[in-house]
Design a protein around this motif. Structure first.
Motif, PDB file in Angstrom:
ATOM      1  N   GLN A 498       0.801  -1.218   0.000  1.00 28.82           N
ATOM      2  CA  GLN A 498       0.000   0.000   0.000  1.00 28.82           C
ATOM      3  C   GLN A 498       0.844   1.283   0.000  1.00 28.82           C
ATOM      4  O   GLN A 498       0.318   2.361  -0.272  1.00 28.82           O
ATOM      5  CB  GLN A 498      -0.927   0.014   1.228  1.00 28.82           C
ATOM      6  CG  GLN A 498      -2.062  -0.981   1.170  1.00 28.82           C
ATOM      7  CD  GLN A 498      -1.616  -2.385   1.532  1.00 28.82           C
ATOM      8  OE1 GLN A 498      -0.509  -2.579   2.049  1.00 28.82           O
ATOM      9  NE2 GLN A 498      -2.459  -3.377   1.248  1.00 28.82           N
ATOM     10  N   SER A 499       2.137   1.166   0.343  1.00 25.51           N
ATOM     11  CA  SER A 499       2.961   2.385   0.482  1.00 25.51           C
ATOM     12  C   SER A 499       3.579   2.774  -0.853  1.00 25.51           C
ATOM     13  O   SER A 499       4.793   2.831  -1.002  1.00 25.51           O
ATOM     14  CB  SER A 499       4.067   2.146   1.520  1.00 25.51           C
ATOM     15  OG  SER A 499       4.903   1.071   1.106  1.00 25.51           O
ATOM     16  N   GLY A 500       2.764   3.053  -1.812  1.00 20.97           N
ATOM     17  CA  GLY A 500       3.264   3.486  -3.108  1.00 20.97           C
ATOM     18  C   GLY A 500       3.167   4.990  -3.258  1.00 20.97           C
ATOM     19  O   GLY A 500       3.081   5.732  -2.275  1.00 20.97           O
ATOM     20  N   ILE A 501       3.162   5.418  -4.500  1.00 22.71           N
ATOM     21  CA  ILE A 501       3.074   6.857  -4.768  1.00 22.71           C
ATOM     22  C   ILE A 501       1.955   7.105  -5.769  1.00 22.71           C
ATOM     23  O   ILE A 501       1.661   6.271  -6.632  1.00 22.71           O
ATOM     24  CB  ILE A 501       4.405   7.420  -5.323  1.00 22.71           C
ATOM     25  CG1 ILE A 501       4.806   6.727  -6.631  1.00 22.71           C
ATOM     26  CG2 ILE A 501       5.500   7.347  -4.279  1.00 22.71           C
ATOM     27  CD1 ILE A 501       6.014   7.334  -7.315  1.00 22.71           C
ATOM     28  N   SER A 502       1.331   8.244  -5.627  1.00 21.43           N
ATOM     29  CA  SER A 502       0.358   8.727  -6.623  1.00 21.43           C
ATOM     30  C   SER A 502       0.997   9.898  -7.339  1.00 21.43           C
ATOM     31  O   SER A 502       1.734  10.691  -6.725  1.00 21.43           O
ATOM     32  CB  SER A 502      -0.933   9.158  -5.936  1.00 21.43           C
ATOM     33  OG  SER A 502      -1.534   8.071  -5.264  1.00 21.43           O
ATOM     34  N   PHE A 503       0.708  10.030  -8.622  1.00 22.45           N
ATOM     35  CA  PHE A 503       1.354  11.106  -9.386  1.00 22.45           C
ATOM     36  C   PHE A 503       0.434  11.578 -10.493  1.00 22.45           C
ATOM     37  O   PHE A 503      -0.483  10.879 -10.926  1.00 22.45           O
ATOM     38  CB  PHE A 503       2.687  10.630  -9.967  1.00 22.45           C
ATOM     39  CG  PHE A 503       2.606   9.366 -10.774  1.00 22.45           C
ATOM     40  CD1 PHE A 503       2.304   9.399 -12.136  1.00 22.45           C
ATOM     41  CD2 PHE A 503       2.799   8.132 -10.174  1.00 22.45           C
ATOM     42  CE1 PHE A 503       2.216   8.231 -12.872  1.00 22.45           C
ATOM     43  CE2 PHE A 503       2.710   6.959 -10.902  1.00 22.45           C
ATOM     44  CZ  PHE A 503       2.417   6.997 -12.263  1.00 22.45           C
ATOM     45  N   GLY A 504       0.714  12.801 -10.920  1.00 20.86           N
ATOM     46  CA  GLY A 504       0.006  13.387 -12.036  1.00 20.86           C
ATOM     47  C   GLY A 504       0.905  14.366 -12.746  1.00 20.86           C
ATOM     48  O   GLY A 504       1.833  14.924 -12.151  1.00 20.86           O
ATOM     49  N   SER A 505       0.654  14.593 -14.013  1.00 20.67           N
ATOM     50  CA  SER A 505       1.551  15.450 -14.797  1.00 20.67           C
ATOM     51  C   SER A 505       0.763  16.358 -15.716  1.00 20.67           C
ATOM     52  O   SER A 505      -0.407  16.111 -16.028  1.00 20.67           O
ATOM     53  CB  SER A 505       2.535  14.594 -15.608  1.00 20.67           C
ATOM     54  OG  SER A 505       1.830  13.729 -16.474  1.00 20.67           O
ATOM     55  N   ALA A 506       1.448  17.414 -16.160  1.00 21.34           N
ATOM     56  CA  ALA A 506       0.887  18.368 -17.122  1.00 21.34           C
ATOM     57  C   ALA A 506       2.045  19.038 -17.839  1.00 21.34           C
ATOM     58  O   ALA A 506       3.174  19.053 -17.348  1.00 21.34           O
ATOM     59  CB  ALA A 506       0.018  19.398 -16.407  1.00 21.34           C
ATOM     60  N   THR A 507       1.763  19.605 -19.016  1.00 15.54           N
ATOM     61  CA  THR A 507       2.815  20.260 -19.807  1.00 15.54           C
ATOM     62  C   THR A 507       2.423  21.693 -20.105  1.00 15.54           C
ATOM     63  O   THR A 507       1.241  22.060 -20.080  1.00 15.54           O
ATOM     64  CB  THR A 507       3.073  19.510 -21.126  1.00 15.54           C
ATOM     65  OG1 THR A 507       1.903  19.604 -21.950  1.00 15.54           O
ATOM     66  CG2 THR A 507       3.394  18.041 -20.869  1.00 15.54           C
ATOM     67  N   THR A 508       3.424  22.469 -20.437  1.00 17.69           N
ATOM     68  CA  THR A 508       3.166  23.877 -20.771  1.00 17.69           C
ATOM     69  C   THR A 508       2.450  24.032 -22.103  1.00 17.69           C
ATOM     70  O   THR A 508       1.921  25.105 -22.397  1.00 17.69           O
ATOM     71  CB  THR A 508       4.512  24.645 -20.826  1.00 17.69           C
ATOM     72  OG1 THR A 508       5.420  23.950 -21.700  1.00 17.69           O
ATOM     73  CG2 THR A 508       5.139  24.756 -19.443  1.00 17.69           C
ATOM     74  N   ASP A 509       2.423  22.985 -22.911  1.00 20.01           N
ATOM     75  CA  ASP A 509       1.693  23.070 -24.180  1.00 20.01           C
ATOM     76  C   ASP A 509       0.199  23.224 -23.948  1.00 20.01           C
ATOM     77  O   ASP A 509      -0.522  23.793 -24.781  1.00 20.01           O
ATOM     78  CB  ASP A 509       1.951  21.805 -25.003  1.00 20.01           C
ATOM     79  CG  ASP A 509       3.386  21.727 -25.499  1.00 20.01           C
ATOM     80  OD1 ASP A 509       4.062  22.778 -25.514  1.00 20.01           O
ATOM     81  OD2 ASP A 509       3.844  20.624 -25.869  1.00 20.01           O
ATOM     82  N   ASP A 510      -0.278  22.701 -22.820  1.00 22.75           N
ATOM     83  CA  ASP A 510      -1.710  22.723 -22.528  1.00 22.75           C
ATOM     84  C   ASP A 510      -2.098  23.823 -21.552  1.00 22.75           C
ATOM     85  O   ASP A 510      -3.274  23.925 -21.185  1.00 22.75           O
ATOM     86  CB  ASP A 510      -2.133  21.365 -21.927  1.00 22.75           C
ATOM     87  CG  ASP A 510      -1.755  20.190 -22.827  1.00 22.75           C
ATOM     88  OD1 ASP A 510      -1.759  20.373 -24.057  1.00 22.75           O
ATOM     89  OD2 ASP A 510      -1.428  19.117 -22.281  1.00 22.75           O
TER      90      ASP A 510
END
Length: 545
Positions: A498-510
């Protein structure tokens, strides 16, 4: 230093040339007689010896001033143009009388209060009507004498060349010392260091004093009031004592010497109005204070060396040089002494320049020490600045460095940039149930996993307790998400399921700006975190064990 040695050689050659010029003097030994107002000059050449027999002969002029006759007998054996000159002290009025065997008399006036025919000199061009014997009788009058006057008579080509060289060297030396004063003043202003400012004032006082000694003000500026002739010299001890008290840290090294220096400074300042009012005592007062100042400076320098003050060594050497003009001053104070050096004024000039050069070397050493210390301080500040930008637990860049990086992003002209936000799952639960030590291990595990998979392709930051951020200019969203998924697996394998990581990303193009970029990355991360919570159950104490 090679340039300095060449310069000193030129000075010494010039002094030698002056000596040779005077050695070839066409007159014999000068005689000095007291002059009184009622005395009348003889009318005939043959009456001069009888006239001289009635005068009171003396060994030297008195420092407190007066009127005197300087007499020389001359034998001219070939036609030539000639120059008569009285060299050395400040003399307000000079009258040259040249008697020929044919009873012809030439009379010329010169002195401190008269226009100069030769720059910085009392010399006058004088013609001789015929060959044979001559008497040169010179009457000098002044309110004080700084040293014993020397009467000279010689060929015009040789002596005029001497005076032109002398004037050139004087102006060159004064200009060089003035530049040195300005240079140290600039360093003092930039460094905000009083040592350089006091040394600049000391050198400037030397420049003004030398200019006064060589009659620069009288000759070039028509300022010829004898009352103020020696005032600049009294400024030298004041500025010097201010300088070396701070340069040698005298207040810490020896309080007694520091107080003695303050006392000599007070004497110098009190003496200024006194020499203006009682002008006849000018030389005695100024020379006495100067000798006291030089002796005290030498004692302070020796004491500083004994106390292992490094800059005291050069100060001792520079102070020793001052004993040359000091010996001349002392000889003038003795009852029956005569001037020991014909080029006494040039010896003062040479010693003053040598003193300032040596002190400049000492200050240069201090300036280097300041520069080294400044570089060390700058390096330390950089190290502290770098340390302030790092997270102590993970070694990654911290929130301060993150904010600085974001502040430098320019969306209007910035190239492609991808932002990933990472959050550790269930860190608070681990801290609450297993303790912060286990929580710190998990944080370090995540940081190591992120560093491993992202390598050097990103700028990685820890921006909160369980939050990380990564910027990349080369990885796409898909690529960075794939790498973060690998980091998630590494965390689960080395921690708990259960001790994982959550992540999200975005770029300057959007995105239009930083706020929108963070919002999109944050929303993506929390969507993933919500999905993970639905698929996994909370950690239990048994699983943590």
């Amino acid at each position: 230093m090679a340039h300095f040695s060449y310069f000193f050689r030129i000075i010494l050659l010039l002094i030698g040339f002056m000596h040779n010029a005077h050695a070839d003097d066409y007159s014999g030994q000068q005689q000095i007689y007291l002059a009184e107002d009622q005395q009348v000059l003889p009318h005939r050449y043959n009456d001069i010896e009888n006239w001289l027999g009635k005068l009171q002969q003396v060994d030297k002029v008195a420092l407190k001033g007066g009127s005197y006759w300087l007499v020389k007998k001359i034998d001219i054996s070939h036609p030539q143009q000639w120059i008569a000159s009285v060299d050395g002290p400040v003399i307000e009025n000079i009258d040259y009388y040249l008697y020929s065997e044919g009873n012809q008399i030439r009379h010329l006036s010169s002195g401190y209060l008269h226009p100069y025919e030769y720059l910085f000199s009392y010399a006058r061009h004088i013609d001789t009507p015929s060959l044979g014997g001559y008497w040169l009788i010179t009457r000098i009058s002044s309110q004080f004498y700084t040293e014993q006057p020397q009467l000279h008579f010689g060929p015009k080509p040789q002596m005029s060349q001497l005076y032109h060289w002398r004037a050139s060297i004087i102006m060159l030396c004064l200009g060089a010392v003035l530049i040195l004063a300005i240079y140290n003043a600039a360093i003092g202003f930039v460094q905000q260091d009083r040592v350089f400012a006091y040394f600049s004032a000391y050198v400037f006082a030397i420049v003004v004093s030398l200019a006064s000694i060589f009659h620069v003000g009288s000759d070039l500026l028509a300022h010829n009031n004898p009352k103020f002739y020696m005032l600049p010299i009294l400024l030298i001890p004041v500025c010097s004592l201010l300088f070396y008290s701070r340069f040698l840290n005298l207040q810490q090294v020896s309080v007694t010497l520091w107080r003695a220096s303050r006392l000599v400074m007070a004497f110098s300042l009190i003496a200024m109005p006194i020499i203006v009012i009682w002008i006849n005592w000018t030389v005695v007062i100024v020379y006495s204070i100067s000798l006291l100042w030089i002796a005290l400076s030498f004692v302070c320098a020796i004491y500083s060396v004994k106390k292992n003050v490094i800059q005291g060594r050069l100060f001792v050497l520079s102070t020793l040089i001052l004993f040359v003009p000091a010996s001349l001053l002392a000889s003038s104070l003795l009852p029956k002494s005569t001037s020991l050096i014909l080029a006494a004024d040039f010896s003062v000039l040479l010693c003053a320049i040598s003193n300032t050069l040596l002190m400049s070397l000492a200050l240069n050493y201090k300036f280097k020490q300041i520069s080294i210390k400044s570089a060390q301080v700058a390096e330390q500040l950089n190290q502290e600045r770098d340390a302030a930008r790092l997270d102590a637990l993970t070694g990654l860049q911290n929130r301060y460095a993150f904010n600085e990086y974001v502040g430098n992003i320019r969306f209007e002209d910035s190239p492609y940039l991808c932002l990933a936000l990472i959050d550790i799952d269930y860190l608070k639960t681990i801290n609450d149930q297993a303790g912060h030590q286990e929580g710190d291990k998990l944080i370090k595990l995540v940081a190591d996993a992120l560093t491993l998979v992202l390598n050097q392709e990103v700028e990685l930051f820890r921006i909160g307790g369980d939050e990380f951020a990564a910027f990349s200019q080369t990885l796409s969203r898909q690529q960075i998400d794939e790498k973060l998924a690998i980091a998630d697996k590494i965390t689960q394998l080395n921690g708990t399921a259960q001790s994982g990581i959550s992540f999200g990303s975005a770029t300057t193009d959007d995105c239009q700006d930083a706020e929108q970029l963070f919002y999109k990355a944050d929303m993506t991360m929390y969507q993933q975190k919500a999905q993970r919570k639905q698929k996994t159950k909370p950690l239990s104490r048994i699983e943590l064990a």
